[in-house]
Design a protein around this motif. Structure first.
Motif, PDB file in Angstrom:
ATOM      1  N   GLN A 164       1.074  -1.163   0.141  1.00  0.00           N
ATOM      2  CA  GLN A 164      -0.063  -0.062  -0.047  1.00  0.00           C
ATOM      3  C   GLN A 164       0.746   1.452  -0.035  1.00  0.00           C
ATOM      4  OE1 GLN A 164      -3.657   0.535   2.817  1.00  0.00           O
ATOM      5  NE2 GLN A 164      -2.193   1.975   3.614  1.00  0.00           N
ATOM      6  N   ASN A 165       1.975   1.261   0.925  1.00  0.00           N
ATOM      7  CA  ASN A 165       3.056   2.410   0.731  1.00  0.00           C
ATOM      8  C   ASN A 165       3.316   2.739  -0.541  1.00  0.00           C
ATOM      9  OD1 ASN A 165       2.215   2.963   3.481  1.00  0.00           O
ATOM     10  ND2 ASN A 165       4.131   2.045   4.471  1.00  0.00           N
ATOM     11  N   ARG A 166       3.705   1.481  -1.174  1.00  0.00           N
ATOM     12  CA  ARG A 166       4.385   1.701  -2.490  1.00  0.00           C
ATOM     13  C   ARG A 166       3.529   2.378  -3.601  1.00  0.00           C
ATOM     14  NH1 ARG A 166       7.180  -3.881  -4.427  1.00  0.00           N
ATOM     15  NH2 ARG A 166       7.319  -2.591  -6.357  1.00  0.00           N
ATOM     16  N   GLN A 167       2.094   1.898  -3.306  1.00  0.00           N
ATOM     17  CA  GLN A 167       1.086   2.520  -4.335  1.00  0.00           C
ATOM     18  C   GLN A 167       0.912   3.869  -4.007  1.00  0.00           C
ATOM     19  OE1 GLN A 167      -1.978  -0.378  -3.025  1.00  0.00           O
ATOM     20  NE2 GLN A 167      -2.555  -0.494  -5.225  1.00  0.00           N
ATOM     21  N   VAL A 168       1.007   4.222  -2.673  1.00  0.00           N
ATOM     22  CA  VAL A 168       0.408   5.849  -2.351  1.00  0.00           C
ATOM     23  C   VAL A 168       1.948   6.508  -2.714  1.00  0.00           C
ATOM     24  CG1 VAL A 168       0.629   7.357  -0.495  1.00  0.00           C
ATOM     25  CG2 VAL A 168      -0.796   5.131  -0.287  1.00  0.00           C
ATOM     26  N   ARG A 169       3.105   6.197  -2.676  1.00  0.00           N
ATOM     27  CA  ARG A 169       4.334   6.682  -3.237  1.00  0.00           C
ATOM     28  C   ARG A 169       4.225   6.845  -4.385  1.00  0.00           C
ATOM     29  NH1 ARG A 169       7.341   4.096  -0.318  1.00  0.00           N
ATOM     30  NH2 ARG A 169       7.879   5.564   1.232  1.00  0.00           N
ATOM     31  N   THR A 170       4.152   5.731  -5.337  1.00  0.00           N
ATOM     32  CA  THR A 170       3.924   5.812  -6.965  1.00  0.00           C
ATOM     33  C   THR A 170       3.163   6.715  -7.312  1.00  0.00           C
ATOM     34  OG1 THR A 170       4.911   3.635  -6.892  1.00  0.00           O
ATOM     35  CG2 THR A 170       3.744   4.534  -8.864  1.00  0.00           C
ATOM     36  N   GLN A 171       1.813   6.854  -6.821  1.00  0.00           N
ATOM     37  CA  GLN A 171       0.866   7.745  -7.363  1.00  0.00           C
ATOM     38  C   GLN A 171       1.118   9.142  -6.956  1.00  0.00           C
ATOM     39  OE1 GLN A 171      -1.510   9.693  -5.795  1.00  0.00           O
ATOM     40  NE2 GLN A 171      -2.800  10.140  -7.790  1.00  0.00           N
ATOM     41  N   ARG A 172       1.796   9.357  -5.719  1.00  0.00           N
ATOM     42  CA  ARG A 172       2.250  10.704  -5.273  1.00  0.00           C
ATOM     43  C   ARG A 172       3.346  11.334  -6.356  1.00  0.00           C
ATOM     44  NH1 ARG A 172       0.734  15.703  -5.218  1.00  0.00           N
ATOM     45  NH2 ARG A 172       2.262  16.841  -3.839  1.00  0.00           N
ATOM     46  N   LEU A 173       4.232  10.412  -6.679  1.00  0.00           N
ATOM     47  CA  LEU A 173       5.271  10.605  -7.728  1.00  0.00           C
ATOM     48  C   LEU A 173       4.681  10.949  -9.174  1.00  0.00           C
ATOM     49  CD1 LEU A 173       8.303   8.209  -6.575  1.00  0.00           C
ATOM     50  CD2 LEU A 173       8.213  10.729  -6.303  1.00  0.00           C
ATOM     51  N   GLN A 174       3.733  10.124  -9.431  1.00  0.00           N
ATOM     52  CA  GLN A 174       3.363  10.302 -10.867  1.00  0.00           C
ATOM     53  C   GLN A 174       2.642  11.749 -10.734  1.00  0.00           C
ATOM     54  OE1 GLN A 174       0.429   7.364 -12.224  1.00  0.00           O
ATOM     55  NE2 GLN A 174       0.294   8.532 -14.425  1.00  0.00           N
ATOM     56  N   GLU A 175       1.807  12.257  -9.799  1.00  0.00           N
ATOM     57  CA  GLU A 175       1.309  13.479  -9.674  1.00  0.00           C
ATOM     58  C   GLU A 175       2.469  14.498  -9.917  1.00  0.00           C
ATOM     59  OE1 GLU A 175      -0.763  13.632  -6.040  1.00  0.00           O
ATOM     60  OE2 GLU A 175      -2.645  12.680  -6.833  1.00  0.00           O
ATOM     61  N   LYS A 176       3.300  14.431  -9.172  1.00  0.00           N
ATOM     62  CA  LYS A 176       4.615  15.301  -9.200  1.00  0.00           C
ATOM     63  C   LYS A 176       5.116  15.531 -10.574  1.00  0.00           C
ATOM     64  CE  LYS A 176       5.840  15.311  -4.221  1.00  0.00           C
ATOM     65  NZ  LYS A 176       6.992  15.173  -3.316  1.00  0.00           N
ATOM     66  N   LEU A 177       5.330  14.179 -10.917  1.00  0.00           N
ATOM     67  CA  LEU A 177       6.032  14.383 -12.487  1.00  0.00           C
ATOM     68  C   LEU A 177       5.087  14.965 -13.517  1.00  0.00           C
ATOM     69  CD1 LEU A 177       8.473  13.340 -13.959  1.00  0.00           C
ATOM     70  CD2 LEU A 177       7.573  11.113 -14.379  1.00  0.00           C
ATOM     71  N   SER A 178       3.663  14.501 -13.347  1.00  0.00           N
ATOM     72  CA  SER A 178       2.904  15.029 -14.353  1.00  0.00           C
ATOM     73  C   SER A 178       2.938  16.702 -14.101  1.00  0.00           C
ATOM     74  CB  SER A 178       1.486  14.606 -14.101  1.00  0.00           C
ATOM     75  OG  SER A 178       1.737  13.211 -14.299  1.00  0.00           O
ATOM     76  N   ALA A 179       2.602  17.187 -12.845  1.00  0.00           N
ATOM     77  CA  ALA A 179       2.574  18.604 -12.671  1.00  0.00           C
ATOM     78  C   ALA A 179       4.078  19.347 -13.112  1.00  0.00           C
ATOM     79  CB  ALA A 179       2.581  18.715 -11.116  1.00  0.00           C
ATOM     80  N   LEU A 180       5.072  18.625 -13.118  1.00  0.00           N
ATOM     81  CA  LEU A 180       6.448  19.064 -13.637  1.00  0.00           C
ATOM     82  C   LEU A 180       6.051  19.428 -15.064  1.00  0.00           C
ATOM     83  CD1 LEU A 180       9.515  20.091 -12.926  1.00  0.00           C
ATOM     84  CD2 LEU A 180      10.026  17.825 -13.467  1.00  0.00           C
ATOM     85  N   VAL A 181       5.596  18.451 -15.902  1.00  0.00           N
ATOM     86  CA  VAL A 181       5.467  18.589 -17.340  1.00  0.00           C
ATOM     87  C   VAL A 181       4.120  19.479 -17.702  1.00  0.00           C
ATOM     88  CG1 VAL A 181       4.752  17.257 -19.279  1.00  0.00           C
ATOM     89  CG2 VAL A 181       6.307  16.067 -17.823  1.00  0.00           C
ATOM     90  N   SER A 182       3.167  19.400 -16.943  1.00  0.00           N
ATOM     91  CA  SER A 182       1.803  20.053 -17.473  1.00  0.00           C
ATOM     92  C   SER A 182       2.228  21.611 -17.120  1.00  0.00           C
ATOM     93  CB  SER A 182       0.805  19.636 -16.627  1.00  0.00           C
ATOM     94  OG  SER A 182       0.743  19.764 -15.351  1.00  0.00           O
TER      95      SER A 182
END
Length: 714
Positions: A164-182
């Motif tokens: 579960q921690n891996r899912q939470v961390r991965t989802q948050r990292l995807q948000e950050k990476l997407s925000a960086l690009v968008s």
């Protein structure tokens, strides 16, 4: 003694034996440990995504707690997709220095800034709100260093929480990476102003569409050059990110024979005889205990199987059994319990108390009894009490009132009470599978419809084991002597059998359309990824009916195409793109015939309709009147000269002639700020998924699932 003497005279021989023994020992250790050397890691590693390794043992351990589907193969595929996404994201975020700190992970897990992963797992199904009680208990025990209680309640708690921690961390990292690009995406003023002007520059246009089927298929010839042209134009659609296979197969379905049907009919006739002897009070019990069904709901003629609807509504007497009759793959009996005129709708009000365990049921009964006593003394308090005690999601906002409910929309017991037995204005307490309800029928509609109450007994017309054996024998006989796919196709054509071809399938495939899923699909895939194009498997694969568990098909399979990573060969794509390419060729031929025509002449010649479209703008995605997404038509409508025909235009769904009827506005008339917001929003909302797709296309992925999942497979 002579042997010892020879050894003494040849010390080099001794050293070779000793050295060889040591080498074999070390090699054995490497192969068995799976943690060192060039052979060990290949066995331990499931895949490598860029710099991120996916360990096989760790993947299998996580799979035990991360199953998201009742299908084990789908769970495995879902977890693989998570690991793949995690690897793609980590490759980028590690390089960029993006991370999720411990404090941030705590906020996302325990609140107040819950991760979508936590909301999905622990959120209320109706409100989406997370109850922090359980999460705080978990946090306390983790921070105390003693999770023994959690381990007792959830034996795999540590693995569950880690995943579960891996899912939470991965989802948050995807948000950050997407925000960086968008956030880096920006619409300059000139572009935004053009977009704003295009939004307001609407025109009325006339359009006539000539469908492709005006020409027969044999009027055009699809060549390899035509297919290649299409693939080159839509290259991104047909570049393989991973190696895939297309399978060609012959299906031998197992169907009930007349002898099988006769045996089922005899069984049903015996059941009908016993049912006629049973008391009417036991009709529902008899139906259910004989694999039938009885809901107690009154249904109209259009809700009954068409083959027997008229008979049940007009001919069968109440209490009579009709059948056996065949409906699809079932043989059935129907007993008419009752026939009557039933109101088309009712309005009622109710107080619902849900109960899942005995203590809740006891409390629900006590409360409903108390409420009934109060309301019988003070009927005017129903709204007030329903507002406080009702837990029905359908009527909680209306103080328990449900208006214009039609038959069949309520629980069967409640439905019968509401439409048949209840006296309007009286209070009734009724128990259901989900709890206890207090109900008052307010009124019934004056309009009625004839309805029947029917009980059914059904029996699947399952092929006998003899039938299964006969079909399997035929499949095995067909396979015998077929050494390649060409021979299989030739034999199939000679016997009038169809050779089906699958879509491209990857190594993780667990379901094949028209065949199903299960172990034999995995066996077929594993065989195919170890075979060459044109090979035929030496096994007949067996598929089982998911509902009745008999062997319902036997399949002979070969490899149609091997599609490597990168550009897919045209031959492998022919079956999937031949249709749109043929339409394109038809469109070009129709366009030649339409050249120089006006809309009226084209509509008359091809018996088409001239549609007038109002307020068409260049920024539209779809056109009305069933035209749909036709970018070339939209462009012609926006830019064409007024009252002049534009076209013919070969679109996706036909050939078009377009005639703008009003002039296009000129000048800057659109709102620059709102257009910029719209353009940025449109671009940025596509970032999360398209970013992953882009990372996937560029990543160096070493997939070892073939080695780890397909060992010892046929």
């Amino acid at each position: 003694m002579a042997l010892i003497g020879k050894i003494r005279k040849n010390p080099l021989l001794v050293l070779l034996f000793i050295g060889g023994g040591i080498a074999l020992f070390v090699l054995s250790d490497i192969m068995n440990s799976g943690t060192r050397g060039p052979i060990g890691p290949a066995e331990a590693m499931l895949a490598r995504v860029g710099e991120v390794e996916i360990e096989r043992n760790e993947f299998e351990r996580t799979l035990q707690v991360a199953g998201t589907s009742n299908d084990a193969y789908q769970s495995r595929d879902n977890l693989w997709n998570f690991y793949l996404s995690e690897g793609l994201i980590r490759n980028e975020t590690d390089k960029l220095g993006l991370a999720v700190t411990t404090n941030e992970l705590d906020e996302l897990t325990y609140g107040p800034r819950y991760s979508p992963v936590i909301r999905q797992t622990y959120g209320d199904r109706q409100t989406g709100q997370v109850d922090p009680t359980f999460l705080n208990q978990v946090r306390g025990q983790i921070e105390s260093g003693d999770i023994s209680e959690l381990q007792q309640r959830y034996p795999n708690f540590a693995d569950i929480w880690t995943y579960q921690n891996r899912q939470v961390r991965t989802q948050r990292l995807q948000e950050k990476l997407s925000a960086l690009v968008s956030k880096a995406m920006y619409a300059p003023s000139w572009m935004a102003q053009d977009y704003a002007d295009a939004q307001t520059a609407t025109r009325d246009v006339a359009v006539v569409r000539i469908p492709f089927d005006e020409l027969d298929n044999d009027e055009v010839e699809v060549t390899d050059a035509d297919l290649q042209e299409y693939v080159d134009e839509y290259r991104s659609r047909y570049d393989n990110l991973e190696e895939t296979r297309q399978l060609a197969y012959v299906n031998f379905p197992v169907e009930a024979t007349p002898e099988d049907s006769a045996a089922v009919r005899a069984t049903m006739q015996d059941i009908a005889a016993r049912w006629r002897q049973a008391p009417a009070s036991e009709d529902s019990l008899f139906a259910i205990t004989n694999d039938g069904s009885y809901t107690g709901t009154y249904v109209a003629e259009d809700q009954i199987a068409p083959s027997i609807a008229s008979t049940l509504m007009n001919e069968v007497e109440v209490g009579e059994i009709y059948g056996p009759f065949v409906e699809g793959q079932l043989m059935a009996l129907a007993k008419l319990i009752d026939r009557r005129e039933v109101p088309d709708s009712v309005t009622l009000r109710r107080i619902v108390r849900n109960a899942n365990i005995p203590t809740q049921l006891t409390e629900a009964n006590r409360l409903i009894d108390s409420l009934q006593t109060v309301l019988e003394a003070e009927p005017g308090k129903f709204d007030e009490l329903a507002g406080e005690f009702n837990r029905d999601s359908r009527s909680i906002a209306t103080n328990g009132l449900l208006e214009n409910i039609e038959p069949g929309q309520l629980d069967p017991a409640v439905d019968r009470l509401a439409f048949i037995t209840a006296e309007p204005g009286r209070l009734y307490k009724i128990s259901t599978a989900t709890g206890v309800q207090l109900i008052e029928v307010v009124r019934r509609s004056s309009s009625t419809t004839p309805r029947v109450n029917v009980a059914y007994v059904t029996e699947q017309m399952i092929p006998s084991s003899d039938t299964e054996d006969a079909v399997r024998a035929r499949a095995e006989e067909f396979l015998t002597g077929k050494n390649n796919l060409a021979e299989l196709r030739s034999a199939a054509e000679a016997e009038g059998l169809t050779v089906e071809v699958t879509d491209p399938l990857n190594i993780g495939t667990y379901y094949i359309e028209n065949l199903g899923n299960g172990q034999d699909v995995r066996d077929m895939i594993c065989w195919a990824f170890g075979a060459d194009q044109g090979d035929v498997s030496g096994f007949v694969y067996t598929f089982t009916d998911p509902n009745f568990y008999y062997e319902d098909k036997y399949v002979v399979v070969g490899v149609e195409n091997v599609l490597p990573v990168g550009e897919a060969p045209v031959a492998a794509l022919r079956s999937s793109i031949e249709g749109p390419v043929r339409d394109r060729l038809k469109g070009r031929k129709l366009a030649e015939a339409l050249q120089g025509m006006d809309l009226a002449r084209a509509a008359q010649q091809y018996d088409a309709v001239i549609d007038t479209l109002s307020s068409v703008s260049f920024t539209q995605n779809n056109l009305p009147q069933g035209i749909g997404a036709e970018p070339r038509v939209i462009a012609a409508a926006a830019s064409g000269a007024t009252n002049e025909v534009v076209g013919p235009i070969v679109g996706s769904n036909g050939v078009y002639l377009v005639k703008p009827l009003t002039a296009a506005p000129t000048g800057s008339s659109g709102s620059l700020p709102s257009a910029r917001v719209a353009m940025n929003l449109n671009s940025r909302t596509r970032v999360p998924q398209q970013l992953l797709n882009g990372l996937r296309a560029e990543a160096d992925i070493e997939d070892q699932r073939m080695n780890t999942e397909c060992s010892n497979r046929r």
